[in-house]
Scaffold this motif. Structure first.
Motif, PDB file in Angstrom:
ATOM      1  N   TRP A   9       0.840  -1.198   0.000  1.00 53.92           N
ATOM      2  CA  TRP A   9       0.000   0.000   0.000  1.00 53.92           C
ATOM      3  C   TRP A   9       0.879   1.254   0.000  1.00 53.92           C
ATOM      4  CZ3 TRP A   9      -0.768   3.344   4.372  1.00 53.92           C
ATOM      5  CH2 TRP A   9      -1.755   4.314   4.174  1.00 53.92           C
ATOM      6  N   CYS A  10       1.950   1.228   0.789  1.00 59.32           N
ATOM      7  CA  CYS A  10       2.859   2.377   0.842  1.00 59.32           C
ATOM      8  C   CYS A  10       3.563   2.597  -0.494  1.00 59.32           C
ATOM      9  CB  CYS A  10       3.902   2.177   1.947  1.00 59.32           C
ATOM     10  SG  CYS A  10       3.214   2.244   3.615  1.00 59.32           S
ATOM     11  N   PHE A  11       3.983   1.506  -1.136  1.00 56.47           N
ATOM     12  CA  PHE A  11       4.654   1.634  -2.428  1.00 56.47           C
ATOM     13  C   PHE A  11       3.708   2.181  -3.504  1.00 56.47           C
ATOM     14  CE2 PHE A  11       7.713  -1.735  -0.828  1.00 56.47           C
ATOM     15  CZ  PHE A  11       8.739  -0.824  -0.622  1.00 56.47           C
ATOM     16  N   ARG A  12       2.404   2.059  -3.286  1.00 52.50           N
ATOM     17  CA  ARG A  12       1.432   2.668  -4.209  1.00 52.50           C
ATOM     18  C   ARG A  12       1.197   4.134  -3.875  1.00 52.50           C
ATOM     19  NH1 ARG A  12      -3.769   0.776  -5.355  1.00 52.50           N
ATOM     20  NH2 ARG A  12      -3.323   1.556  -7.409  1.00 52.50           N
ATOM     21  N   GLY A  13       1.889   4.634  -2.863  1.00 54.91           N
ATOM     22  CA  GLY A  13       1.745   6.037  -2.481  1.00 54.91           C
ATOM     23  C   GLY A  13       0.755   6.252  -1.361  1.00 54.91           C
ATOM     24  N   GLY A  14       0.382   5.184  -0.651  1.00 57.29           N
ATOM     25  CA  GLY A  14      -0.558   5.306   0.466  1.00 57.29           C
ATOM     26  C   GLY A  14      -1.874   5.925   0.068  1.00 57.29           C
ATOM     27  N   PRO A  15      -2.507   5.393  -0.986  1.00 59.62           N
ATOM     28  CA  PRO A  15      -3.730   6.037  -1.475  1.00 59.62           C
ATOM     29  C   PRO A  15      -4.889   5.937  -0.487  1.00 59.62           C
ATOM     30  CG  PRO A  15      -3.476   3.893  -2.504  1.00 59.62           C
ATOM     31  CD  PRO A  15      -2.225   4.149  -1.711  1.00 59.62           C
ATOM     32  N   SER A  16      -5.771   6.886  -0.593  1.00 64.83           N
ATOM     33  CA  SER A  16      -7.013   6.862   0.174  1.00 64.83           C
ATOM     34  C   SER A  16      -8.010   6.032  -0.612  1.00 64.83           C
ATOM     35  CB  SER A  16      -7.553   8.283   0.364  1.00 64.83           C
ATOM     36  OG  SER A  16      -8.862   8.226   0.867  1.00 64.83           O
ATOM     37  N   TRP A  17      -8.402   4.898  -0.046  1.00 67.33           N
ATOM     38  CA  TRP A  17      -9.355   4.030  -0.743  1.00 67.33           C
ATOM     39  C   TRP A  17     -10.731   4.680  -0.810  1.00 67.33           C
ATOM     40  CZ3 TRP A  17      -6.835   0.891  -3.501  1.00 67.33           C
ATOM     41  CH2 TRP A  17      -5.611   0.407  -3.077  1.00 67.33           C
ATOM     42  N   VAL A  18     -11.028   5.535   0.148  1.00 66.27           N
ATOM     43  CA  VAL A  18     -12.302   6.258   0.112  1.00 66.27           C
ATOM     44  C   VAL A  18     -12.325   7.161  -1.109  1.00 66.27           C
ATOM     45  CG1 VAL A  18     -13.735   7.939   1.328  1.00 66.27           C
ATOM     46  CG2 VAL A  18     -12.561   6.140   2.624  1.00 66.27           C
ATOM     47  N   SER A  19     -11.241   7.899  -1.353  1.00 65.71           N
ATOM     48  CA  SER A  19     -11.159   8.765  -2.535  1.00 65.71           C
ATOM     49  C   SER A  19     -11.192   7.943  -3.816  1.00 65.71           C
ATOM     50  CB  SER A  19      -9.883   9.598  -2.497  1.00 65.71           C
ATOM     51  OG  SER A  19      -9.894  10.443  -1.392  1.00 65.71           O
ATOM     52  N   TYR A  20     -10.543   6.789  -3.790  1.00 72.98           N
ATOM     53  CA  TYR A  20     -10.513   5.912  -4.955  1.00 72.98           C
ATOM     54  C   TYR A  20     -11.929   5.443  -5.318  1.00 72.98           C
ATOM     55  CZ  TYR A  20      -9.302   1.924  -7.900  1.00 72.98           C
ATOM     56  OH  TYR A  20      -9.201   1.037  -8.926  1.00 72.98           O
ATOM     57  N   VAL A  21     -12.675   5.038  -4.315  1.00 73.59           N
ATOM     58  CA  VAL A  21     -14.051   4.586  -4.556  1.00 73.59           C
ATOM     59  C   VAL A  21     -14.911   5.747  -5.034  1.00 73.59           C
ATOM     60  CG1 VAL A  21     -16.133   3.695  -3.427  1.00 73.59           C
ATOM     61  CG2 VAL A  21     -13.910   2.642  -2.970  1.00 73.59           C
ATOM     62  N   ARG A  22     -14.762   6.908  -4.397  1.00 75.01           N
ATOM     63  CA  ARG A  22     -15.543   8.075  -4.809  1.00 75.01           C
ATOM     64  C   ARG A  22     -15.235   8.488  -6.240  1.00 75.01           C
ATOM     65  NH1 ARG A  22     -14.905  11.687   0.570  1.00 75.01           N
ATOM     66  NH2 ARG A  22     -16.430  10.591   1.826  1.00 75.01           N
ATOM     67  N   SER A  23     -13.950   8.476  -6.624  1.00 74.32           N
ATOM     68  CA  SER A  23     -13.596   8.881  -7.983  1.00 74.32           C
ATOM     69  C   SER A  23     -14.121   7.859  -8.991  1.00 74.32           C
ATOM     70  CB  SER A  23     -12.083   9.060  -8.127  1.00 74.32           C
ATOM     71  OG  SER A  23     -11.416   7.824  -8.007  1.00 74.32           O
ATOM     72  N   GLY A  24     -14.128   6.576  -8.618  1.00 70.66           N
ATOM     73  CA  GLY A  24     -14.690   5.551  -9.504  1.00 70.66           C
ATOM     74  C   GLY A  24     -16.184   5.739  -9.702  1.00 70.66           C
ATOM     75  N   MET A  25     -16.867   6.102  -8.630  1.00 78.55           N
ATOM     76  CA  MET A  25     -18.311   6.343  -8.735  1.00 78.55           C
ATOM     77  C   MET A  25     -18.573   7.577  -9.592  1.00 78.55           C
ATOM     78  SD  MET A  25     -19.400   5.390  -4.814  1.00 78.55           S
ATOM     79  CE  MET A  25     -20.902   6.302  -4.864  1.00 78.55           C
ATOM     80  N   ALA A  26     -17.748   8.612  -9.453  1.00 77.84           N
ATOM     81  CA  ALA A  26     -17.915   9.829 -10.252  1.00 77.84           C
ATOM     82  C   ALA A  26     -17.667   9.533 -11.727  1.00 77.84           C
ATOM     83  CB  ALA A  26     -16.969  10.919  -9.760  1.00 77.84           C
ATOM     84  N   ARG A  27     -16.663   8.684 -12.025  1.00 76.47           N
ATOM     85  CA  ARG A  27     -16.391   8.309 -13.420  1.00 76.47           C
ATOM     86  C   ARG A  27     -17.580   7.558 -14.016  1.00 76.47           C
ATOM     87  NH1 ARG A  27     -10.932   7.212 -11.708  1.00 76.47           N
ATOM     88  NH2 ARG A  27     -11.621   5.120 -11.201  1.00 76.47           N
ATOM     89  N   ARG A  28     -18.167   6.670 -13.223  1.00 78.87           N
ATOM     90  CA  ARG A  28     -19.322   5.917 -13.731  1.00 78.87           C
ATOM     91  C   ARG A  28     -20.510   6.835 -13.987  1.00 78.87           C
ATOM     92  NH1 ARG A  28     -19.527   1.844  -9.307  1.00 78.87           N
ATOM     93  NH2 ARG A  28     -17.395   2.326  -8.934  1.00 78.87           N
ATOM     94  N   ARG A  29     -20.723   7.817 -13.092  1.00 78.66           N
ATOM     95  CA  ARG A  29     -21.827   8.760 -13.312  1.00 78.66           C
ATOM     96  C   ARG A  29     -21.594   9.593 -14.564  1.00 78.66           C
ATOM     97  NH1 ARG A  29     -21.521  11.624  -8.248  1.00 78.66           N
ATOM     98  NH2 ARG A  29     -20.930   9.827  -7.068  1.00 78.66           N
ATOM     99  N   THR A  30     -20.336  10.028 -14.757  1.00 85.10           N
ATOM    100  CA  THR A  30     -19.992  10.818 -15.941  1.00 85.10           C
ATOM    101  C   THR A  30     -20.186  10.005 -17.198  1.00 85.10           C
ATOM    102  OG1 THR A  30     -18.383  12.079 -14.650  1.00 85.10           O
ATOM    103  CG2 THR A  30     -18.184  12.171 -17.027  1.00 85.10           C
ATOM    104  N   ALA A  31     -19.744   8.753 -17.180  1.00 82.31           N
ATOM    105  CA  ALA A  31     -19.898   7.885 -18.341  1.00 82.31           C
ATOM    106  C   ALA A  31     -21.366   7.623 -18.633  1.00 82.31           C
ATOM    107  CB  ALA A  31     -19.168   6.575 -18.116  1.00 82.31           C
ATOM    108  N   ALA A  32     -22.162   7.458 -17.589  1.00 81.60           N
ATOM    109  CA  ALA A  32     -23.595   7.207 -17.791  1.00 81.60           C
ATOM    110  C   ALA A  32     -24.280   8.450 -18.350  1.00 81.60           C
ATOM    111  CB  ALA A  32     -24.243   6.805 -16.468  1.00 81.60           C
ATOM    112  N   ALA A  33     -23.840   9.628 -17.921  1.00 83.78           N
ATOM    113  CA  ALA A  33     -24.430  10.858 -18.426  1.00 83.78           C
ATOM    114  C   ALA A  33     -24.059  11.113 -19.877  1.00 83.78           C
ATOM    115  CB  ALA A  33     -23.985  12.053 -17.550  1.00 83.78           C
ATOM    116  N   GLN A  34     -22.907  10.617 -20.325  1.00 88.13           N
ATOM    117  CA  GLN A  34     -22.462  10.841 -21.694  1.00 88.13           C
ATOM    118  C   GLN A  34     -23.002   9.780 -22.655  1.00 88.13           C
ATOM    119  OE1 GLN A  34     -18.228  10.963 -21.345  1.00 88.13           O
ATOM    120  NE2 GLN A  34     -18.211  13.063 -20.562  1.00 88.13           N
ATOM    121  N   THR A  35     -23.593   8.731 -22.127  1.00 88.04           N
ATOM    122  CA  THR A  35     -24.132   7.675 -22.993  1.00 88.04           C
ATOM    123  C   THR A  35     -25.427   8.179 -23.633  1.00 88.04           C
ATOM    124  OG1 THR A  35     -23.222   6.010 -21.497  1.00 88.04           O
ATOM    125  CG2 THR A  35     -24.895   5.279 -23.061  1.00 88.04           C
TER     126      THR A  35
END
Length: 142
Positions: free
Chosen positions: A113-139
């Motif tokens: 996890w540290c070698f990946r830069g200690g990412p925030s999994w909460v932010s990762y999940v939120r950004s994934g959800m935002a990408r899915r919403r954006t993709a759904a809106a552009q469909t």
């Protein structure tokens, strides 16, 4: 269970640490691994080598105040120390024979996890959800 639980604990640690905002997350983790490096000082069984091992891990943890890579390296150094203590028969918790073995399984999960830069999994999940919403809106509608 003695194999799975330590790995799960490492994953839970990474998820929980993601709740701390940067740069505090990196600095907090540098302090955590520095403290973990001193875990065997009260009876690890390697005499003066315990002080040297603690000093090396503490120095690498200090470098981790500004670098996730050094924090990951410090966790891997602690993993090696855990393996040595498990093999010698001086566990990190005297009442739990396999505690050093479990720590040796948990620490590399945290290191990855540290070698990946200690990412925030909460932010990762939120950004994934935002990408899915954006993709759904552009469909286009059918």
């Amino acid at each position: 269970m003695e194999f799975l639980l330590p790995i799960l604990i490492g994953a839970i640690y990474a998820v929980c640490m993601g709740l701390i905002r940067e740069p505090h997350r990196r600095r907090f983790n540098a302090m955590m691994v520095g403290g973990a490096g001193a875990a065997y000082l009260s009876g690890g069984g390697f005499g003066g080598w315990e002080i040297l091992g603690t000093a090396v891990i503490t120095y690498v943890a200090y470098r981790g105040l500004e670098s996730w890579s050094f924090i990951g390296i410090a966790w891997l150094l602690h993993t090696a120390w855990d393996v040595l203590h498990h093999l010698k028969g001086n566990p990190i918790l005297p009442f739990a024979h396999y505690s050093s073995f479990g720590c040796a399984l948990c620490d590399p999960v945290i290191a990855l996890w540290c070698f990946r830069g200690g990412p925030s999994w909460v932010s990762y999940v939120r950004s994934g959800m935002a990408r899915r919403r954006t993709a759904a809106a552009q469909t286009p509608p059918e």
